[in-house]
Motif scaffolding. Structure first.
Motif, mmCIF file in Angstrom:
data_model
loop_
_atom_site.group_PDB
_atom_site.id
_atom_site.type_symbol
_atom_site.label_atom_id
_atom_site.label_comp_id
_atom_site.label_asym_id
_atom_site.label_seq_id
_atom_site.Cartn_x
_atom_site.Cartn_y
_atom_site.Cartn_z
ATOM 1 N N ALA A 11 0.831 -1.212 0.000
ATOM 2 C CA ALA A 11 0.000 0.000 0.000
ATOM 3 C C ALA A 11 0.864 1.259 0.000
ATOM 4 C CB ALA A 11 -0.936 -0.006 1.196
ATOM 5 N N PHE A 12 1.949 1.250 0.767
ATOM 6 C CA PHE A 12 2.858 2.390 0.820
ATOM 7 C C PHE A 12 3.487 2.638 -0.543
ATOM 8 C CE2 PHE A 12 7.047 4.292 1.492
ATOM 9 C CZ PHE A 12 6.747 5.347 2.346
ATOM 10 N N LYS A 13 3.946 1.560 -1.175
ATOM 11 C CA LYS A 13 4.597 1.680 -2.479
ATOM 12 C C LYS A 13 3.628 2.189 -3.541
ATOM 13 C CE LYS A 13 7.961 -1.974 -1.622
ATOM 14 N NZ LYS A 13 8.433 -3.315 -2.036
ATOM 15 N N ILE A 14 2.423 1.647 -3.535
ATOM 16 C CA ILE A 14 1.431 2.074 -4.527
ATOM 17 C C ILE A 14 1.064 3.541 -4.329
ATOM 18 C CG2 ILE A 14 -0.965 1.774 -5.284
ATOM 19 C CD1 ILE A 14 -0.533 -1.251 -4.969
ATOM 20 N N TRP A 44 10.260 1.325 -8.150
ATOM 21 C CA TRP A 44 8.864 0.998 -7.840
ATOM 22 C C TRP A 44 7.945 1.404 -8.992
ATOM 23 C CZ3 TRP A 44 8.422 3.228 -2.178
ATOM 24 C CH2 TRP A 44 9.210 2.445 -1.322
ATOM 25 N N VAL A 45 8.173 2.581 -9.561
ATOM 26 C CA VAL A 45 7.364 3.052 -10.690
ATOM 27 C C VAL A 45 7.534 2.099 -11.873
ATOM 28 C CG1 VAL A 45 7.069 4.899 -12.401
ATOM 29 C CG2 VAL A 45 7.360 5.483 -9.974
ATOM 30 N N TYR A 46 8.769 1.737 -12.170
ATOM 31 C CA TYR A 46 9.056 0.809 -13.272
ATOM 32 C C TYR A 46 8.360 -0.530 -13.044
ATOM 33 C CZ TYR A 46 11.631 -2.464 -16.190
ATOM 34 O OH TYR A 46 11.963 -3.455 -17.074
ATOM 35 N N GLU A 47 8.484 -1.059 -11.820
ATOM 36 C CA GLU A 47 7.886 -2.353 -11.497
ATOM 37 C C GLU A 47 6.354 -2.300 -11.623
ATOM 38 O OE1 GLU A 47 7.782 -5.625 -7.842
ATOM 39 O OE2 GLU A 47 9.044 -3.853 -7.660
ATOM 40 N N TYR A 48 5.767 -1.223 -11.148
ATOM 41 C CA TYR A 48 4.311 -1.071 -11.230
ATOM 42 C C TYR A 48 3.840 -0.952 -12.679
ATOM 43 C CZ TYR A 48 -0.418 0.554 -10.354
ATOM 44 O OH TYR A 48 -1.780 0.682 -10.340
ATOM 45 N N GLN A 49 4.549 -0.171 -13.482
ATOM 46 C CA GLN A 49 4.163 -0.001 -14.878
ATOM 47 C C GLN A 49 4.325 -1.292 -15.671
ATOM 48 O OE1 GLN A 49 6.617 3.462 -15.824
ATOM 49 N NE2 GLN A 49 4.751 4.682 -16.033
ATOM 50 N N ALA A 50 5.313 -2.096 -15.322
ATOM 51 C CA ALA A 50 5.555 -3.344 -16.039
ATOM 52 C C ALA A 50 4.425 -4.350 -15.814
ATOM 53 C CB ALA A 50 6.887 -3.948 -15.610
ATOM 54 N N PRO A 52 1.131 -4.083 -13.083
ATOM 55 C CA PRO A 52 0.464 -3.571 -11.880
ATOM 56 C C PRO A 52 -0.151 -4.650 -10.986
ATOM 57 C CG PRO A 52 -0.270 -2.389 -13.836
ATOM 58 C CD PRO A 52 0.577 -3.529 -14.299
ATOM 59 N N ASP A 53 -0.623 -5.732 -11.581
ATOM 60 C CA ASP A 53 -1.299 -6.769 -10.797
ATOM 61 C C ASP A 53 -0.355 -7.561 -9.899
ATOM 62 O OD1 ASP A 53 -3.752 -6.070 -11.917
ATOM 63 O OD2 ASP A 53 -3.461 -7.431 -13.606
ATOM 64 N N SER A 54 0.876 -7.764 -10.330
ATOM 65 C CA SER A 54 1.794 -8.583 -9.538
ATOM 66 C C SER A 54 2.941 -7.773 -8.923
ATOM 67 C CB SER A 54 2.365 -9.718 -10.392
ATOM 68 O OG SER A 54 3.191 -9.189 -11.413
ATOM 69 N N ALA A 55 2.886 -6.466 -9.039
ATOM 70 C CA ALA A 55 3.949 -5.634 -8.472
ATOM 71 C C ALA A 55 3.905 -5.683 -6.947
ATOM 72 C CB ALA A 55 3.795 -4.196 -8.955
ATOM 73 N N PHE A 56 5.061 -5.630 -6.354
ATOM 74 C CA PHE A 56 5.226 -5.530 -4.894
ATOM 75 C C PHE A 56 4.639 -6.734 -4.154
ATOM 76 C CE2 PHE A 56 3.995 -1.120 -6.412
ATOM 77 C CZ PHE A 56 5.273 -0.794 -6.803
#
Length: 69
Positions: A11-14, A44-50, A52-56
């Motif tokens: 939640a913090f990362k998102i 974190w931005v890169y990981e989320y954009q790649a 979003p469903d499985s990030a973090f």
């Protein structure tokens, strides 16, 4: 020597990523406000954009790690 390695929950990362992507704030500005280095937030931005469903998917629990000198 032991030190606490900070880990942040999903939640913090998102929330941080959304400040960059949706609110248009600069990575450096958000990183400074939340107390992390810009490189970490950029990742974190890169990981989320790649994907979003499985990030973090990590645990987000602080742990002790051994630092070698």
């Amino acid at each position: 020597m032991f030190c606490i390695r900070k880990k942040y929950d999903k939640a913090f990362k998102i929330a941080a990523v959304m400040q960059v992507l949706q609110e248009g704030k600069q990575v450096t500005q958000v990183a400074k406000a939340i107390g992390i280095i810009p490189t970490m937030l950029s990742w974190w931005v890169y990981e989320y954009q790649a994907n979003p469903d499985s990030a973090f998917s990590g645990s987000g629990i602080q742990s002790l790690i051994r630092m070698s000198r």
